[in-house]
Design a protein around this motif. Structure first.
Motif, PDB file in Angstrom:
ATOM      1  N   LEU A   1       0.824  -1.208   0.000  1.00  0.00           N
ATOM      2  CA  LEU A   1       0.000   0.000   0.000  1.00  0.00           C
ATOM      3  C   LEU A   1       0.862   1.262   0.000  1.00  0.00           C
ATOM      4  O   LEU A   1       0.586   2.208  -0.742  1.00  0.00           O
ATOM      5  N   ASP A   2       1.896   1.282   0.832  1.00  0.00           N
ATOM      6  CA  ASP A   2       2.789   2.443   0.872  1.00  0.00           C
ATOM      7  C   ASP A   2       3.431   2.697  -0.487  1.00  0.00           C
ATOM      8  O   ASP A   2       3.513   3.837  -0.952  1.00  0.00           O
ATOM      9  N   THR A   3       3.872   1.635  -1.117  1.00  0.00           N
ATOM     10  CA  THR A   3       4.509   1.766  -2.429  1.00  0.00           C
ATOM     11  C   THR A   3       3.525   2.294  -3.459  1.00  0.00           C
ATOM     12  O   THR A   3       3.851   3.201  -4.237  1.00  0.00           O
ATOM     13  N   ASN A   4       2.319   1.750  -3.474  1.00  0.00           N
ATOM     14  CA  ASN A   4       1.317   2.207  -4.438  1.00  0.00           C
ATOM     15  C   ASN A   4       0.944   3.663  -4.215  1.00  0.00           C
ATOM     16  O   ASN A   4       0.770   4.416  -5.171  1.00  0.00           O
ATOM     17  N   ILE A   5       0.827   4.067  -2.963  1.00  0.00           N
ATOM     18  CA  ILE A   5       0.495   5.465  -2.663  1.00  0.00           C
ATOM     19  C   ILE A   5       1.595   6.384  -3.178  1.00  0.00           C
ATOM     20  O   ILE A   5       1.327   7.417  -3.792  1.00  0.00           O
ATOM     21  N   ARG A   6       2.844   6.000  -2.956  1.00  0.00           N
ATOM     22  CA  ARG A   6       3.960   6.825  -3.440  1.00  0.00           C
ATOM     23  C   ARG A   6       3.991   6.898  -4.959  1.00  0.00           C
ATOM     24  O   ARG A   6       4.262   7.948  -5.535  1.00  0.00           O
ATOM     25  N   VAL A   7       3.718   5.785  -5.616  1.00  0.00           N
ATOM     26  CA  VAL A   7       3.709   5.778  -7.082  1.00  0.00           C
ATOM     27  C   VAL A   7       2.599   6.685  -7.603  1.00  0.00           C
ATOM     28  O   VAL A   7       2.816   7.501  -8.511  1.00  0.00           O
ATOM     29  N   VAL A   8       1.412   6.574  -7.029  1.00  0.00           N
ATOM     30  CA  VAL A   8       0.287   7.406  -7.469  1.00  0.00           C
ATOM     31  C   VAL A   8       0.597   8.880  -7.245  1.00  0.00           C
ATOM     32  O   VAL A   8       0.364   9.714  -8.123  1.00  0.00           O
ATOM     33  N   ARG A   9       1.144   9.217  -6.087  1.00  0.00           N
ATOM     34  CA  ARG A   9       1.500  10.622  -5.818  1.00  0.00           C
ATOM     35  C   ARG A   9       2.553  11.113  -6.807  1.00  0.00           C
ATOM     36  O   ARG A   9       2.475  12.241  -7.290  1.00  0.00           O
ATOM     37  N   GLY A  10       3.527  10.271  -7.094  1.00  0.00           N
ATOM     38  CA  GLY A  10       4.551  10.647  -8.060  1.00  0.00           C
ATOM     39  C   GLY A  10       3.967  10.895  -9.437  1.00  0.00           C
ATOM     40  O   GLY A  10       4.339  11.851 -10.122  1.00  0.00           O
ATOM     41  N   LEU A  11       3.035  10.045  -9.837  1.00  0.00           N
ATOM     42  CA  LEU A  11       2.388  10.226 -11.136  1.00  0.00           C
ATOM     43  C   LEU A  11       1.534  11.486 -11.160  1.00  0.00           C
ATOM     44  O   LEU A  11       1.500  12.209 -12.155  1.00  0.00           O
ATOM     45  N   GLN A  12       0.844  11.757 -10.057  1.00  0.00           N
ATOM     46  CA  GLN A  12       0.012  12.961  -9.992  1.00  0.00           C
ATOM     47  C   GLN A  12       0.875  14.217 -10.049  1.00  0.00           C
ATOM     48  O   GLN A  12       0.505  15.195 -10.688  1.00  0.00           O
TER      49      GLN A  12
END
Length: 87
Positions: A73-84
């Protein structure tokens, strides 16, 4: 439900084409999420569950699964934030 013949796509209005494209994008996104969840589940299960005995997890297995889930979950949240942030 009828199948749409590719030749009939030219008969659609621009609004209909956009609606279909948006629908297909949403469905593709859902499929990617399902695929990720399946892969994640498989990885965590193989990593954390040593054997299936009576349907109960040991405390070590529970801790491992919780840790694995949290990392995912932490990794996915960071990836999504990075993409945003990059858009």
């Amino acid at each position: 439900m009828s199948n749409l013949n590719p030749g009939e796509l030219g008969d659609l209005t621009d609004a209909s084409k956009k609606e279909i494209a948006a629908y297909l994008d949403a469905e593709n996104s859902k499929q990617k999420v399902r695929t990720s969840i399946n892969q994640f589940t498989d990885i965590c299960f193989k990593k954390c569950i040593s054997r299936v005995d009576n349907g109960n997890l040991s405390s070590q297995e529970e801790e491992c699964l919780a840790s694995c889930v949290n990392r995912f979950l932490d990794t996915n949240i960071r990836v999504v934030r990075g993409l945003q942030n990059s858009q």
